[in-house]
Design an enzyme around this catalytic site. Sequence first.
Site, PDB file in Angstrom:
ATOM      1  N   GLU A 139       0.813  -1.213   0.000  1.00  0.00           N
ATOM      2  CA  GLU A 139       0.000   0.000   0.000  1.00  0.00           C
ATOM      3  C   GLU A 139       0.848   1.265   0.000  1.00  0.00           C
ATOM      4  O   GLU A 139       0.524   2.246  -0.680  1.00  0.00           O
ATOM      5  CB  GLU A 139      -0.943   0.003   1.207  1.00  0.00           C
ATOM      6  CG  GLU A 139      -2.026   1.081   1.146  1.00  0.00           C
ATOM      7  CD  GLU A 139      -1.594   2.447   1.633  1.00  0.00           C
ATOM      8  OE1 GLU A 139      -2.320   3.426   1.357  1.00  0.00           O
ATOM      9  OE2 GLU A 139      -0.529   2.562   2.286  1.00  0.00           O
ATOM     10  N   GLU A 140       1.934   1.274   0.754  1.00  0.00           N
ATOM     11  CA  GLU A 140       2.729   2.489   0.892  1.00  0.00           C
ATOM     12  C   GLU A 140       3.391   2.920  -0.414  1.00  0.00           C
ATOM     13  O   GLU A 140       3.846   4.059  -0.536  1.00  0.00           O
ATOM     14  CB  GLU A 140       3.807   2.312   1.976  1.00  0.00           C
ATOM     15  CG  GLU A 140       3.264   2.172   3.391  1.00  0.00           C
ATOM     16  CD  GLU A 140       2.604   3.444   3.912  1.00  0.00           C
ATOM     17  OE1 GLU A 140       2.578   4.458   3.184  1.00  0.00           O
ATOM     18  OE2 GLU A 140       2.101   3.425   5.047  1.00  0.00           O
TER      19      GLU A 140
END
Length: 347
Positions: free
Chosen positions: A220-221
């Site tokens: 996600e990051e």
Amino acid sequence: MNFPEEQVLNTLVELMQIQSPSGHTEHAIQYVGRRLTKAGLQPVFTNKGGVLVTIKGENDTKHRFVTAHVDTLGAMVKEIKEDGRLKLSKIGGFGWFSVDGAYCFVETRKGEVFTGTILASHTSVHVYHDAEKQERSDENMEVRLDVRAGSREEIEALGIRVGDFVSFDPSVVQTDTGFVKARHLDDKASVAVMLELLNHLQESGAKLPYTTYFYFSNFEEVGFGANAGIPVPVCEYVSVDMGATGEGQASDEFSVSICAKDGSGPYHYGLTNHLIRLAEEHHIAYHVDIYPHYASDASAAVRAGYDVKHALIGPGVDASHAYERTHRDALENTYLLLYHYLLSNMA
């Protein structure tokens, strides 16, 4: 509905102690897999390295998808300097100011771990006249390893190479006033909430109205955590991530945040309204907010072309992507809203 505070906090602390920067999340994913198996669920590990579990609902033609991410900010070794210090390349979106002075772990490709500290090259005020003013930048930030070595050759002899992962010490602290202070509450706070809620659903024998997928993503990051492999019957997609607090924001550290819009654009109007109504109906403390410098796994899925209603909720977190802080009340309110959402009819 009782909030299992102790269990959520214990799970959160355990997760925090597992280093998992984007791209190297295997240990955290294995932890999640073990917890799901212990709860009587059957986790499936994806090619990308995430873990998915499915709970069949009364309606098996329309499905829901809920996600939280185990990956965190971090870095990679970019260069080994002549003096043995390490230059870094960022993993995820953070400012160097937020890791200035942070303790860290450097892991070689063979699994050996070395400790160190991230510092500006001109840190000592007794040596450098510009120590206070030196820009915290890619060029100036470096890792001081806790080894007796002062050259590139000595560092390389330890097995450290360009491309090795660097993780930040989470520095977890729980206060008597109910706060949790640490790095990586984004998004391990939501992962802990989701794990304990799944455990409750299993123990209580609750029947979900729709078949629901719970996905623990691991990229996600860097923008593509859960934007692939979403089953065709999925109609609603809810990302459980942090709500950022600060000047000009409506969110606080004690409530669940419901995102109306972020840097990717507005979230689905009907699904967002549905979550707001649930919060009000069940007396859950919440705030609707806009995050201009933010995106989520839900927005990544929509950008990837999935035809789903998407929404974003999560505990309010102060000083996001730095030394973060939230409160047990925010965890509780997130837990309760997610629980009532899972038992509700579709928006």
